[in-house]
Design an enzyme around this catalytic site. Structure first.
Site, PDB file in Angstrom:
ATOM      1  N   CYS A 111       0.867  -1.351   0.062  1.00  0.00           N
ATOM      2  CA  CYS A 111       0.092   0.090  -0.027  1.00  0.00           C
ATOM      3  C   CYS A 111       0.860   1.196  -0.052  1.00  0.00           C
ATOM      4  O   CYS A 111       0.485   2.385  -0.269  1.00  0.00           O
ATOM      5  CB  CYS A 111      -0.825  -0.054   1.129  1.00  0.00           C
ATOM      6  SG  CYS A 111      -1.814  -1.608   1.124  1.00  0.00           S
ATOM      7  N   HIS A 251      -3.332   7.029   2.054  1.00  0.00           N
ATOM      8  CA  HIS A 251      -3.749   5.853   1.572  1.00  0.00           C
ATOM      9  C   HIS A 251      -5.228   5.633   1.894  1.00  0.00           C
ATOM     10  O   HIS A 251      -5.396   5.638   3.256  1.00  0.00           O
ATOM     11  CB  HIS A 251      -2.814   4.585   1.912  1.00  0.00           C
ATOM     12  CG  HIS A 251      -3.204   3.422   1.828  1.00  0.00           C
ATOM     13  ND1 HIS A 251      -4.033   2.957   0.686  1.00  0.00           N
ATOM     14  CD2 HIS A 251      -3.433   1.980   2.531  1.00  0.00           C
ATOM     15  CE1 HIS A 251      -4.115   1.504   0.717  1.00  0.00           C
ATOM     16  NE2 HIS A 251      -4.008   1.325   1.885  1.00  0.00           N
ATOM     17  N   ASN A 281     -10.459  -0.527   0.058  1.00  0.00           N
ATOM     18  CA  ASN A 281      -8.662  -0.301  -0.197  1.00  0.00           C
ATOM     19  C   ASN A 281      -8.305  -0.925  -1.222  1.00  0.00           C
ATOM     20  O   ASN A 281      -8.046  -2.147  -1.421  1.00  0.00           O
ATOM     21  CB  ASN A 281      -8.325  -0.962   1.220  1.00  0.00           C
ATOM     22  CG  ASN A 281      -6.762  -1.119   1.165  1.00  0.00           C
ATOM     23  OD1 ASN A 281      -6.022  -0.461   0.166  1.00  0.00           O
ATOM     24  ND2 ASN A 281      -6.174  -1.407   2.610  1.00  0.00           N
TER      25      ASN A 281
HETATM   26  N1  ACO Z   1     -18.274  -8.294  10.090  1.00  0.00           N
HETATM   27  C1  ACO Z   1     -18.865  -8.454  11.272  1.00  0.00           C
HETATM   28  N2  ACO Z   1     -17.787  -8.979  12.366  1.00  0.00           N
HETATM   29  C2  ACO Z   1     -16.628  -9.092  11.967  1.00  0.00           C
HETATM   30  C3  ACO Z   1     -16.149  -8.898  10.877  1.00  0.00           C
HETATM   31  C4  ACO Z   1     -16.893  -8.567   9.758  1.00  0.00           C
HETATM   32  N3  ACO Z   1     -16.649  -8.251   8.638  1.00  0.00           N
HETATM   33  N4  ACO Z   1     -14.734  -9.050  10.814  1.00  0.00           N
HETATM   34  C5  ACO Z   1     -14.531  -9.301  12.096  1.00  0.00           C
HETATM   35  N5  ACO Z   1     -15.560  -9.564  12.885  1.00  0.00           N
HETATM   36  C6  ACO Z   1     -15.674  -9.783  14.299  1.00  0.00           C
HETATM   37  C7  ACO Z   1     -14.591 -10.485  14.774  1.00  0.00           C
HETATM   38  O1  ACO Z   1     -14.857 -11.770  14.700  1.00  0.00           O
HETATM   39  C8  ACO Z   1     -14.502 -10.155  16.309  1.00  0.00           C
HETATM   40  O2  ACO Z   1     -15.660 -10.780  16.584  1.00  0.00           O
HETATM   41  P1  ACO Z   1     -15.498 -11.636  18.254  1.00  0.00           P
HETATM   42  O3  ACO Z   1     -15.496 -10.216  19.205  1.00  0.00           O
HETATM   43  O4  ACO Z   1     -16.504 -12.442  18.383  1.00  0.00           O
HETATM   44  O5  ACO Z   1     -14.238 -12.237  18.492  1.00  0.00           O
HETATM   45  C9  ACO Z   1     -15.232  -8.615  16.260  1.00  0.00           C
HETATM   46  O6  ACO Z   1     -15.794  -8.489  14.940  1.00  0.00           O
HETATM   47  C10 ACO Z   1     -13.923  -7.822  16.632  1.00  0.00           C
HETATM   48  O7  ACO Z   1     -12.904  -7.994  15.603  1.00  0.00           O
HETATM   49  P2  ACO Z   1     -11.536  -7.174  15.598  1.00  0.00           P
HETATM   50  O8  ACO Z   1     -10.808  -7.738  14.409  1.00  0.00           O
HETATM   51  O9  ACO Z   1     -11.085  -7.061  16.800  1.00  0.00           O
HETATM   52  O10 ACO Z   1     -12.168  -5.803  14.891  1.00  0.00           O
HETATM   53  P3  ACO Z   1     -11.525  -4.424  14.984  1.00  0.00           P
HETATM   54  O11 ACO Z   1     -12.603  -3.533  15.652  1.00  0.00           O
HETATM   55  O12 ACO Z   1     -10.189  -4.351  15.197  1.00  0.00           O
HETATM   56  O13 ACO Z   1     -11.922  -4.168  13.336  1.00  0.00           O
HETATM   57  C11 ACO Z   1     -10.614  -3.767  11.297  1.00  0.00           C
HETATM   58  C12 ACO Z   1     -11.142  -4.762  12.281  1.00  0.00           C
HETATM   59  C13 ACO Z   1     -11.639  -2.971  10.779  1.00  0.00           C
HETATM   60  C14 ACO Z   1      -9.683  -4.331  10.277  1.00  0.00           C
HETATM   61  C15 ACO Z   1      -9.549  -2.863  12.313  1.00  0.00           C
HETATM   62  O14 ACO Z   1      -8.818  -3.819  12.985  1.00  0.00           O
HETATM   63  C16 ACO Z   1      -8.765  -1.880  11.323  1.00  0.00           C
HETATM   64  O15 ACO Z   1      -9.427  -1.192  10.743  1.00  0.00           O
HETATM   65  N6  ACO Z   1      -7.590  -2.500  11.242  1.00  0.00           N
HETATM   66  C17 ACO Z   1      -6.563  -1.405  10.346  1.00  0.00           C
HETATM   67  C18 ACO Z   1      -6.493  -2.346   9.193  1.00  0.00           C
HETATM   68  C19 ACO Z   1      -6.569  -2.095   7.787  1.00  0.00           C
HETATM   69  O16 ACO Z   1      -7.230  -1.046   7.391  1.00  0.00           O
HETATM   70  N7  ACO Z   1      -6.127  -2.675   6.831  1.00  0.00           N
HETATM   71  C20 ACO Z   1      -6.476  -2.526   5.665  1.00  0.00           C
HETATM   72  C21 ACO Z   1      -5.236  -3.302   4.673  1.00  0.00           C
HETATM   73  S1  ACO Z   1      -3.745  -2.613   5.338  1.00  0.00           S
HETATM   74  C22 ACO Z   1      -3.219  -1.287   4.732  1.00  0.00           C
HETATM   75  O17 ACO Z   1      -3.969  -1.119   3.614  1.00  0.00           O
HETATM   76  C23 ACO Z   1      -2.344  -0.368   5.371  1.00  0.00           C
END
Ligand code: ACO
Length: 324
Positions: A111, A251, A281
């Site tokens: 990215c 990004h 993304n």
């Molecule tokens: N729909 C519903 N529930 C979901 C989903 C979904 N799509 N995905 C995960 N969950 C659930 C998980 O299973 C978990 O459930 P549990 O509590 O019962 O175990 C719960 O939601 C929380 O999961 P987390 O992974 O802790 O969710 P978080 O609040 O961290 O959000 C996210 C996840 C959106 C990916 C966040 O961590 C984030 O924004 N990270 C940044 C990463 C990013 O943007 N990456 C993009 C690619 S990298 C790049 O471009 C640099």
């Protein structure tokens, strides 16, 4: 000499998948995806290859800059989702647009790829080697996503963006770029496993290694720490005050990351345009697609100071300050 962006172009596949549609085959909801990421829909390549999308975006950038393909001396394509090992996508673009005088190569920095490519182009221009360089970010991330894994498949989309970078008195004022390979496991896509010819035993790697795998919270923490840091560094390097910056093009991974960066920099969110709601993304393509949209809307005026910042797998991150 500095490096000025003189033209932009983009290509987005026609097929759109909304959060509601995704929720029909994975256990997710529009509410979860929107509140956690800001993403509402994404474009999916249905037949278009990363090379074809790159060539279309490149043609639009050339047209926009008034540059002929024969004038281009180098093509850099940033991508992490090319379909084949070689020839490079850059060579495919060279052929498609008829850039017969151009050297061509691909660059892999996930990215951060567009920023790394822009900074590389700037190094060639600053050294006086080339004057006109085409930079493309193109991705078919839908090929790398496990469409049954709700934690990743909701995040990504396909598309391509391109810019023409030219030697000029005004342009790139400064840049920084970094990598931390020790944190590589936070975000990976190990590719198709292959049996090694000179090695006995099972295939190395498991099928799930073929897909994007991510520790979302670690990526989040990394981005909200390193992006403001490298933006502050590029401001210090160039001597510009934040007040002088018209736009921050980050990004497009997640609206919460972008808002958090704005807050840490104590800058208004309005200076951080976003289109991730529409496209998800798109990795190396996200910044040039956004630049093209803003340019075509007339939101970029010659003389504007803008900061670009990319961050992603590697881990890698970078920022550049440009006079538009
Ligand atoms: N729909 C519903 N529930 C979901 C989903 C979904 N799509 N995905 C995960 N969950 C659930 C998980 O299973 C978990 O459930 P549990 O509590 O019962 O175990 C719960 O939601 C929380 O999961 P987390 O992974 O802790 O969710 P978080 O609040 O961290 O959000 C996210 C996840 C959106 C990916 C966040 O961590 C984030 O924004 N990270 C940044 C990463 C990013 O943007 N990456 C993009 C690619 S990298 C790049 O471009 C640099």
């Amino acid at each position: 000499m500095k490096t000025r962006i003189t033209g932009t172009g983009s290509y987005l596949p026609e097929k759109i998948i909304s959060n509601e549609e995704l929720a029909q085959w994975v256990d997710t909801s529009d509410e979860w995806i929107s509140t956690r990421t800001g993403i509402k829909k994404r474009r999916i390549a249905a037949g278009e290859t990363a090379g074809e999308m790159a060539a279309r975006a490149a043609k639009r950038a050339l047209e926009n800059s008034g540059t002929s393909s024969e004038q281009i001396q180098m093509i850099i394509v940033a991508t992490c989702s090319k379909e084949q090992c070689f020839p490079s996508l850059a060579c495919q673009v060279q052929k498609a647009i008829g850039a017969v005088s151009a050297a061509a190569f691909d660059l892999s920095a996930a990215c951060s790829g567009f920023l790394y490519a822009l900074n590389t182009a700037h190094a060639y221009i600053r050294a006086g080697i080339y004057e006109k360089i085409l930079i493309v970010g193109t991705e078919v991330l839908s090929d790398l996503v496990d469409w049954t894994d709700r934690s990743t498949c909701v995040l990504f989309g396909d598309g391509a963006g391109a810019v023409v970078a030219e030697a000029s008195e005004e342009g790139m004022d400064g840049f920084v770029q970094y990598a931390d390979g020790s944190k590589g496991e936070v975000l990976t896509c190990k590719g198709r496993s292959r049996k090694k010819f000179f090695q006995d035993g099972e295939e190395d790697g498991k099928p799930e290694d073929s897909y994007i795998s991510m520790n979302g919270q670690e990526v989040f923490k990394f981005a909200v720490k390193k992006v403001p840091e490298c933006i502050e560094q590029v401001l210090e390097q160039t001597g510009y005050e934040k007040e002088k910056i018209r736009w921050y093009f980050l990004h497009q991974a997640n609206s919460r990351i972008i808002r958090s960066v704005a807050k840490r920099l104590e800058e208004p969110e309005e200076k951080f345009p976003m289109n991730l709601m529409e496209y998800g993304n798109t990795s190396a393509a996200s910044i040039p697609i956004l630049l093209d949209e803003m340019n075509r809307k007339g939101e970029l005026v010659r003389g504007d100071k803008v900061i670009l910042s990319g961050f992603g797998a590697g881990l890698t991150w970078a920022a550049a300050l440009l006079t538009w």
